[in-house]
Design a protein around this motif. Structure first.
Motif, PDB file in Angstrom:
ATOM      1  N   THR A  47       0.841  -1.203   0.000  1.00 37.55           N
ATOM      2  CA  THR A  47       0.000   0.000   0.000  1.00 37.55           C
ATOM      3  C   THR A  47       0.878   1.256   0.000  1.00 37.55           C
ATOM      4  O   THR A  47       0.611   2.209  -0.731  1.00 37.55           O
ATOM      5  N   GLU A  74      -4.992  -5.129  -2.315  1.00 37.08           N
ATOM      6  CA  GLU A  74      -5.820  -6.188  -1.741  1.00 37.08           C
ATOM      7  C   GLU A  74      -6.397  -7.094  -2.837  1.00 37.08           C
ATOM      8  O   GLU A  74      -6.652  -8.271  -2.610  1.00 37.08           O
ATOM      9  N   ARG A 150      -6.055   3.736   6.423  1.00 34.98           N
ATOM     10  CA  ARG A 150      -4.939   2.826   6.648  1.00 34.98           C
ATOM     11  C   ARG A 150      -5.267   1.846   7.771  1.00 34.98           C
ATOM     12  O   ARG A 150      -5.868   2.216   8.774  1.00 34.98           O
TER      13      ARG A 150
END
Ligand code: ASP
Ligand code: MG
Length: 413
Positions: A47, A74, A150
């Motif tokens: 990420t 993801e 996050r």
């Protein structure tokens, strides 16, 4: 047979080897007859890498596009994990957030889940599949991809468990449970068998990184049975990790203090020599709030000869901005004597539901710090928490001293 949601964090998904280990763990649970919904995070570092790419192309990136980019982490994870599970001879099927669908509001990069459609998942489970759902992501009513902030895969896991009325939501991470404090700072820190949801919420909001705070909030609201476990230990069907419980549960470990959280995320600002009259707090904090800066601890002295001092803390990222507002706008407006700031502070918080029924916790905390010669700059308390702000260079010393003084290394009797 139980319906279990398992969330696996980024480090658990860190490499093909790690993903293979996660698949084996899932196979163990599957072989015990459980129905499983698995929610993985992006592979560790992914990420950050994706958001870094975005910032290379635009210093002030648009939230919608950031979510399009960040959500791919993801998406890769669910596909890889489904393949790894299938490779062990178990049926598995992956879903992105929008395929499920996980409906959210449109607050890009920090969206909130509104509802989850469980129809396909139930059908797949009934057909013997392990269902692998992408964490951290959803879709808004206009069809835009969104992300949950996050660490948001924890929230996806908990929300899945709530929506499907799962028997348990297990959060697999790189630690084997919730500890009395960070074992990297206090080696004697002890793993807790249980902790109440409220204590977990305070610890998460005061700096403990084990669970994303929103996921704890969600679990509390929907009474999801939440358990923190390690994905790095050998599979052990007896491993209970740490269970997040609700106060009405019996057999709670009766500790007065459950844990110590700490963080270096804040900075302190002081406006000194402020005239003591109605409206002053608003004159100081109004412009800060207008600039969208969050305020945490606030203290104001009683006045002496008509003047008082006013201090508060903000996130360290907002320090320079807040200081400029105080100097340029607030000081001339209220005719304060001076403005000062310090961004080398740390906040240490004792958390425990026992504070409701025991006196003297704060006094003991201050005594312990005095003994170590640690000066307390600010104090704030709530029903189950006492926090102090100290010079950041004493943070670790203070946490260790408090851990010993409150005997957190010992199992409560
Ligand atoms: N991958 C996302 C992040 O790094 C979500 C998560 O890991 O929970 O924040
Ligand atoms: Mg995480």
């Amino acid at each position: 047979m139980a319906l279990i949601v398992q969330k696996y964090g980024g480090t658990s998904m860190g490499s093909p080897e790690r993903i293979r280990e996660v698949a084996k763990r899932i196979a163990h649970y599957h072989s015990q007859g459980h129905q499983l919904i698995v929610v993985p995070s992006a592979m560790s570092g992914e990420t950050n890498r994706l958001l870094g790419l975005a910032r290379q192309l635009n210093a002030e990136p648009d939230g919608r596009e950031l979510d399009v980019i960040a959500a791919t982490g993801e998406q890769v994870s669910v596909g890889l994990l489904a393949l790894a599970i299938q490779n062990l001879g178990i049926k598995a099927k992956s879903y992105t957030g929008w395929q499920v669908k996980v409906l959210t509001d449109s607050a890009f990069t920090k969206a909130r889940i509104l509802s989850i459609d469980d129809a396909n998942i139930r059908k797949d489970l009934a057909e013997g599949n392990v269902v692998v759902v992408a964490g951290f992501q959803g879709i808004d009513e206009h069809g835009n991809i969104t992300t949950l902030g996050r660490g948001g895969s924890d929230t996806t896991g908990v929300a899945m468990a709530a929506a499907l009325k799962a028997d348990e939501c297990q959060i697999f991470t790189d630690v084997d449970g919730v500890y009395t404090t960070d074992p990297r700072v206090v080696p004697e820190a002890r793993k807790l068998e249980q902790i109440t949801f409220e204590e977990m919420f305070e610890l998460a909001s005061q700096g403990s990184k084990v669970l994303q705070i929103r996921s704890v909030e969600f679990a509390g609201k929907y009474k999801v049975k939440l358990r923190v476990l390690s994905s790095f230990t050998e599979f052990d069907s007896q491993d209970r990790g740490t269970l997040i419980t609700y106060e009405e549960d019996e057999n709670m470990e009766q500790a007065i203090i459950s844990g110590i959280a700490f963080n270096r995320d804040e900075a302190k600002l002081t406006v000194a020599g402020v005239p003591d009259r109605p409206g002053i707090a608003f004159s100081i904090l109004g412009p800060i709030a207008e600039a969208n800066i969050d305020i945490d601890v606030i203290i104001q002295n009683t006045s002496f000869e008509g003047l008082t001092d006013f201090s508060f803390t903000v996130h360290r990222n907002d320090y320079a901005k807040a200081l400029a507002i105080l100097n340029d706008k607030v000081k001339p407006l209220i005719d304060a004597r001076s403005v000062a700031g310090d961004n080398k502070i740390a906040k240490i918080s004792l958390v425990g539901i026992g504070m409701r029924s025991h006196v003297g916790i704060a006094a003991k905390m201050f005594e312990t710090l005095a003994h170590e010669n640690v000066n307390i700059q600010m104090i704030s308390t709530s029903e189950i928490k006492t926090s102090v702000v100290v010079d950041e260079k004493y943070m670790e010393l203070a946490v260790r001293a408090l851990h010993t003084a409150f005997e957190l290394d010992k199992v409560p009797t």
